[in-house]
Write a protein that holds these residues in place. Structure first.
Motif, PDB file in Angstrom:
ATOM      1  N   ASN A  62     -20.692  -2.640  -0.332  1.00 20.20           N
ATOM      2  CA  ASN A  62     -20.506  -2.680  -1.680  1.00 20.20           C
ATOM      3  C   ASN A  62     -18.825  -2.701  -2.186  1.00 20.20           C
ATOM      4  N   ALA A  63     -18.674  -2.990  -3.344  1.00 22.29           N
ATOM      5  CA  ALA A  63     -17.292  -3.125  -3.748  1.00 22.29           C
ATOM      6  C   ALA A  63     -16.698  -1.632  -3.581  1.00 22.29           C
ATOM      7  N   GLY A  64     -15.614  -1.173  -2.849  1.00 23.64           N
ATOM      8  CA  GLY A  64     -15.140  -0.052  -2.929  1.00 23.64           C
ATOM      9  C   GLY A  64     -15.430   0.788  -1.692  1.00 23.64           C
ATOM     10  N   ASP A  65     -16.306   0.376  -0.796  1.00 24.96           N
ATOM     11  CA  ASP A  65     -16.854   0.892   0.437  1.00 24.96           C
ATOM     12  C   ASP A  65     -15.609   1.019   1.379  1.00 24.96           C
ATOM     13  N   PRO A  66     -15.636   1.903   2.435  1.00 25.88           N
ATOM     14  CA  PRO A  66     -14.210   1.834   3.252  1.00 25.88           C
ATOM     15  C   PRO A  66     -14.509   0.777   4.221  1.00 25.88           C
ATOM     16  N   LEU A  67     -13.328   0.074   4.648  1.00 23.97           N
ATOM     17  CA  LEU A  67     -13.372  -0.911   5.584  1.00 23.97           C
ATOM     18  C   LEU A  67     -12.613  -0.524   6.964  1.00 23.97           C
ATOM     19  N   VAL A  68     -11.465   0.259   6.736  1.00 27.99           N
ATOM     20  CA  VAL A  68     -10.564   0.070   7.879  1.00 27.99           C
ATOM     21  C   VAL A  68      -9.559   1.420   7.479  1.00 27.99           C
ATOM     22  N   ASP A  69      -9.291   2.139   8.056  1.00 23.74           N
ATOM     23  CA  ASP A  69      -7.939   3.268   8.028  1.00 23.74           C
ATOM     24  C   ASP A  69      -7.121   2.638   8.866  1.00 23.74           C
ATOM     25  N   VAL A  70      -5.819   2.713   8.132  1.00 24.08           N
ATOM     26  CA  VAL A  70      -4.603   1.973   8.690  1.00 24.08           C
ATOM     27  C   VAL A  70      -3.194   3.070   8.823  1.00 24.08           C
TER      28      VAL A  70
ATOM     29  N   PRO B  23       0.808  -1.141   0.034  1.00 23.08           N
ATOM     30  CA  PRO B  23      -0.189  -0.155   0.211  1.00 23.08           C
ATOM     31  C   PRO B  23       0.852   1.332  -0.211  1.00 23.08           C
ATOM     32  N   THR B  24       0.099   2.514  -0.676  1.00 24.22           N
ATOM     33  CA  THR B  24       0.862   3.685  -0.551  1.00 24.22           C
ATOM     34  C   THR B  24      -0.443   4.750  -0.047  1.00 24.22           C
ATOM     35  N   SER B  25      -1.341   4.212   0.356  1.00 22.56           N
ATOM     36  CA  SER B  25      -2.388   4.876   1.118  1.00 22.56           C
ATOM     37  C   SER B  25      -3.039   4.187   2.390  1.00 22.56           C
ATOM     38  N   GLY B  26      -3.784   5.068   3.291  1.00 20.21           N
ATOM     39  CA  GLY B  26      -4.244   4.392   4.569  1.00 20.21           C
ATOM     40  C   GLY B  26      -5.436   3.760   4.454  1.00 20.21           C
ATOM     41  N   LEU B  27      -6.311   4.094   3.516  1.00 21.37           N
ATOM     42  CA  LEU B  27      -7.659   3.560   3.629  1.00 21.37           C
ATOM     43  C   LEU B  27      -7.842   2.271   2.758  1.00 21.37           C
ATOM     44  N   VAL B  28      -8.235   1.356   3.429  1.00 22.20           N
ATOM     45  CA  VAL B  28      -8.448  -0.065   2.715  1.00 22.20           C
ATOM     46  C   VAL B  28      -9.989  -0.162   2.548  1.00 22.20           C
ATOM     47  N   THR B  29     -10.183  -0.622   1.447  1.00 22.99           N
ATOM     48  CA  THR B  29     -11.808  -0.728   1.017  1.00 22.99           C
ATOM     49  C   THR B  29     -11.945  -2.092   0.694  1.00 22.99           C
ATOM     50  N   ALA B  30     -13.431  -2.245   0.551  1.00 22.04           N
ATOM     51  CA  ALA B  30     -13.978  -3.756   0.144  1.00 22.04           C
ATOM     52  C   ALA B  30     -13.515  -4.125  -1.431  1.00 22.04           C
ATOM     53  N   PRO B  31     -12.859  -5.116  -1.610  1.00 22.43           N
ATOM     54  CA  PRO B  31     -12.636  -5.700  -3.057  1.00 22.43           C
ATOM     55  C   PRO B  31     -13.725  -6.281  -3.625  1.00 22.43           C
ATOM     56  N   VAL B  32     -14.855  -6.605  -2.938  1.00 20.48           N
ATOM     57  CA  VAL B  32     -15.993  -7.264  -3.470  1.00 20.48           C
ATOM     58  C   VAL B  32     -17.262  -6.554  -2.432  1.00 20.48           C
ATOM     59  N   SER B  33     -18.413  -6.865  -3.209  1.00 22.22           N
ATOM     60  CA  SER B  33     -19.658  -6.569  -2.545  1.00 22.22           C
ATOM     61  C   SER B  33     -20.059  -7.705  -1.652  1.00 22.22           C
ATOM     62  N   GLY B  34     -20.557  -7.671  -0.641  1.00 24.56           N
ATOM     63  CA  GLY B  34     -21.409  -8.543   0.254  1.00 24.56           C
ATOM     64  C   GLY B  34     -21.558  -8.120   1.494  1.00 24.56           C
ATOM     65  N   LYS B  35     -21.787  -9.253   2.507  1.00 26.10           N
ATOM     66  CA  LYS B  35     -21.868  -8.951   4.045  1.00 26.10           C
ATOM     67  C   LYS B  35     -20.749  -9.271   4.925  1.00 26.10           C
ATOM     68  N   ILE B  36     -20.268  -8.410   5.807  1.00 25.25           N
ATOM     69  CA  ILE B  36     -19.035  -8.511   6.680  1.00 25.25           C
ATOM     70  C   ILE B  36     -19.577  -9.754   7.605  1.00 25.25           C
ATOM     71  N   THR B  37     -18.657 -10.810   7.463  1.00 19.83           N
ATOM     72  CA  THR B  37     -19.002 -11.803   8.192  1.00 19.83           C
ATOM     73  C   THR B  37     -18.083 -12.162   9.319  1.00 19.83           C
TER      74      THR B  37
END
Length: 168
Positions: free
Chosen positions: A113-121, A53-67
């Motif tokens: 959705n794919a592309g939604d924010p998951l976590v800041d690192v 990585p070169t940026s701090g925001l990790v996003t969803a690579p696919v759409s779905g439900k957080i399990t």
């Protein structure tokens, strides 16, 4: 003739093809076999890819439900509508950091959705701890996948399509 003003649309993630796999973070994509952790590199958990990585925001690579949201906040599991389980693992051996460098944007049970924010690192904290920063995306139940194709090479931008997946 001038166009009528258009009201600003609410901020949302653009719709992507159901089979698209997106880059979870800005950086350099690499094969999972090059991840500096034998469990991932040997594909014990499944096939996938990684991004240095070169940026701090990790996003969803696919759409779905957080399990799954790991207690140490270093990993997020997403199950797609077709049942494919996708693990987004942030860094190598970062479970040892007990969640300190991570700020979660999702919770178990939430739809994404794919592309939604998951976590800041905080990558500086991870590097200071001597841990590799690879963001690893693993498809953990390959029996459901007919074809997984990661086509991107080199630099990738968060949310850019890096490949496709078709299910059985």
């Amino acid at each position: 003739m001038t166009a009528a003003p258009v009201a600003a649309a609410p901020k949302s993630t653009p719709k992507v093809a159901d089979n698209a796999i997106l880059a979870p973070v800005d950086g350099a994509i690499k094969p999972i076999s090059e991840v500096p952790d034998e469990t991932f590199a040997s594909k014990i958990l499944g096939d996938g890819f990684a991004v240095v990585p070169t940026s701090g925001l990790v996003t969803a690579p696919v759409s779905g439900k957080i399990t799954t949201v790991a207690d140490a906040k270093h990993a997020v599991g997403i199950t797609t509508p077709s049942g494919v389980e996708v693990l987004v693992h942030i860094g190598v051996d970062t479970v040892q950091l007990h969640g300190a460098p991570f700020t979660m944007h999702v919770a178990q049970g939430q739809a994404v959705n794919a592309g939604d924010p998951l976590v800041d690192v905080d990558w500086a904290a991870i590097k200071a701890a001597g841990k590799p920063t690879d963001v690893i995306v693993v498809f953990t139940n390959p029996a459901l996948i007919d074809n997984l194709s990661i086509t991107a090479t080199g630099a990738v931008a968060t949310g850019a399509q890096v490949g496709t997946m078709t299910t059985k």
